[in-house]
Design an enzyme around this catalytic site. Structure first.
Site, PDB file in Angstrom:
ATOM      1  N   ASP A 169      -0.267   5.048   0.971  1.00 18.20           N
ATOM      2  CA  ASP A 169      -0.490   5.855   1.903  1.00 18.20           C
ATOM      3  C   ASP A 169      -0.288   5.420   3.366  1.00 18.20           C
ATOM      4  O   ASP A 169      -1.383   4.444   3.369  1.00 18.20           O
ATOM      5  CB  ASP A 169      -1.966   6.585   1.657  1.00 18.20           C
TER       6      ASP A 169
ATOM      7  N   ASP B 231      -1.583  -0.801   6.103  1.00 20.88           N
ATOM      8  CA  ASP B 231      -1.835  -0.078   7.428  1.00 20.88           C
ATOM      9  C   ASP B 231      -3.502   0.131   7.992  1.00 20.88           C
ATOM     10  O   ASP B 231      -3.821   0.697   8.784  1.00 20.88           O
ATOM     11  CB  ASP B 231      -1.285   1.526   7.489  1.00 20.88           C
TER      12      ASP B 231
ATOM     13  N   ARG C 123     -11.795   8.031  -2.357  1.00 20.41           N
ATOM     14  CA  ARG C 123     -12.152   9.533  -2.073  1.00 20.41           C
ATOM     15  C   ARG C 123     -13.637   9.875  -1.963  1.00 20.41           C
ATOM     16  O   ARG C 123     -14.196  10.438  -0.867  1.00 20.41           O
ATOM     17  CB  ARG C 123     -11.562  10.347  -3.283  1.00 20.41           C
TER      18      ARG C 123
ATOM     19  N   ASP D 245       0.939  -1.257  -0.020  1.00 13.65           N
ATOM     20  CA  ASP D 245      -0.127  -0.200  -0.126  1.00 13.65           C
ATOM     21  C   ASP D 245       0.954   1.159  -0.071  1.00 13.65           C
ATOM     22  O   ASP D 245       2.247   1.125   0.252  1.00 13.65           O
ATOM     23  CB  ASP D 245      -0.847  -0.246   1.435  1.00 13.65           C
TER      24      ASP D 245
HETATM   25  C1  BG6 Z   1      -5.770   6.016   0.250  1.00 15.47           C
HETATM   26  C2  BG6 Z   1      -5.840   6.706   1.395  1.00 15.47           C
HETATM   27  O1  BG6 Z   1      -4.590   5.326  -0.043  1.00 15.47           O
HETATM   28  O2  BG6 Z   1      -6.318   6.488  -0.972  1.00 15.47           O
HETATM   29  C3  BG6 Z   1      -7.230   7.333   2.027  1.00 15.47           C
HETATM   30  O3  BG6 Z   1      -5.451   5.973   2.670  1.00 15.47           O
HETATM   31  C4  BG6 Z   1      -7.539   8.078   0.342  1.00 15.47           C
HETATM   32  O4  BG6 Z   1      -7.251   8.327   2.837  1.00 15.47           O
HETATM   33  C5  BG6 Z   1      -7.624   7.002  -0.734  1.00 15.47           C
HETATM   34  O5  BG6 Z   1      -9.120   8.621   0.765  1.00 15.47           O
HETATM   35  C6  BG6 Z   1      -7.938   8.070  -1.995  1.00 15.47           C
HETATM   36  O6  BG6 Z   1      -6.843   9.069  -2.293  1.00 15.47           O
HETATM   37  P1  BG6 Z   1      -7.051   9.949  -3.315  1.00 15.47           P
HETATM   38  O7  BG6 Z   1      -5.645  10.437  -3.330  1.00 15.47           O
HETATM   39  O8  BG6 Z   1      -7.489   9.089  -4.541  1.00 15.47           O
HETATM   40  O9  BG6 Z   1      -7.975  10.978  -2.879  1.00 15.47           O
HETATM   41 MG    MG Z   2      -2.721   2.854   3.780  1.00 12.70          MG
END
Ligand code: BG6
Ligand code: MG
Length: 216
Positions: A11, A170, A49, A9
């Site tokens: 983030d 995570d 999102r 992963d």
């Molecule tokens: C995930 C994050 O990896 O991606 C979330 O943990 C986030 O918090 C999701 O909402 C979508 O991300 P993005 O960058 O497309 O808004």
């Molecule tokens: Mg994550």
């Protein structure tokens, strides 16, 4: 059966973007006259999102039109991108690059499996584009985590059977997705409530390839 691929992963596993998401989701919540807490922000980990906005709308009980939703999603992402664009390679978690290099040296293929549609931009900012054999982001599959699509596509790109992939995650959404994909997983971070992983590590300095191998 043996460990043939690591699917990371992004983030919260390779870098900390949750703090940037929090600032922009807090702004969204304010527009709905709602105060988003850090504890609630944790529940958005790994969640896409649009699905994150739906959760905030549920908590705030605000009712808005589809057009307003789209507008908030757009503005949220613009705010988030400003933060992302200021990121640098120094924000890669300690020990990740060393672990990844060791895994590759041992013949293990490596991929990113992220729900984020901004994954490639973040990876670029962290100067990690050349460090993976495949990258799958939230824009490439119809379903986001906790559905298994992202991890299954990563395994397909690597040409490794799901049963020989190890996911490092995570979030609960991500660990559930790994299980649904038929993959083993390692929970990453301090959250003691994470379920479904075969192992948990607090950070990359604790990552041990032999231990990861012993899961298989
Ligand atoms: C995930 C994050 O990896 O991606 C979330 O943990 C986030 O918090 C999701 O909402 C979508 O991300 P993005 O960058 O497309 O808004
Ligand atoms: Mg994550």
């Amino acid at each position: 059966m043996s460990l043939k691929a690591c699917i990371y992963d992004l983030d919260g596993v390779i870098t900390d973007t949750a703090k940037y998401h929090f600032e922009s989701w807090k702004w969204v919540a304010e527009q709905l006259d709602y105060d988003l807490t850090e504890k609630q922000n944790l529940k958005l980990k790994g969640v896409g999102r649009k699905e994150s906005l739906d959760k905030i709308l549920g908590w705030s009980k605000a009712r808005i039109s589809e057009a307003e939703k789209q507008n908030l999603l757009y503005k949220k992402n613009q705010m988030y991108l400003e933060q992302i664009d200021a990121m640098s390679p120094s924000e890669v978690f300690d020990g990740f690059k060393a672990f990844n290099a060791k895994a590759k040296q041992a013949g293990i293929t490596v991929a990113i499996g992220s729900s984020s549609r901004n994954a490639i931009r973040i990876i670029d900012k962290l100067d990690l584009v050349l460090d993976f054999h495949a990258i799958v982001d939230g824009g490439m599959t119809p379903n986001s985590k906790p559905e298994p699509d992202i991890f299954l596509m990563a395994a397909e790109k690597l040409q490794i059977a799901p049963a020989e992939c190890l996911v490092i995650e995570d979030s609960q959404a991500g660990l559930t997705a790994a299980k649904k994909a038929g993959m083993k997983s390692v929970a990453f971070g301090n959250d003691k409530g994470l379920k479904g992983a075969q192992l948990q590590i607090k950070n990359w300095l604790e990552a041990d390839l032999e231990k990861f191998n012993s899961i298989f």
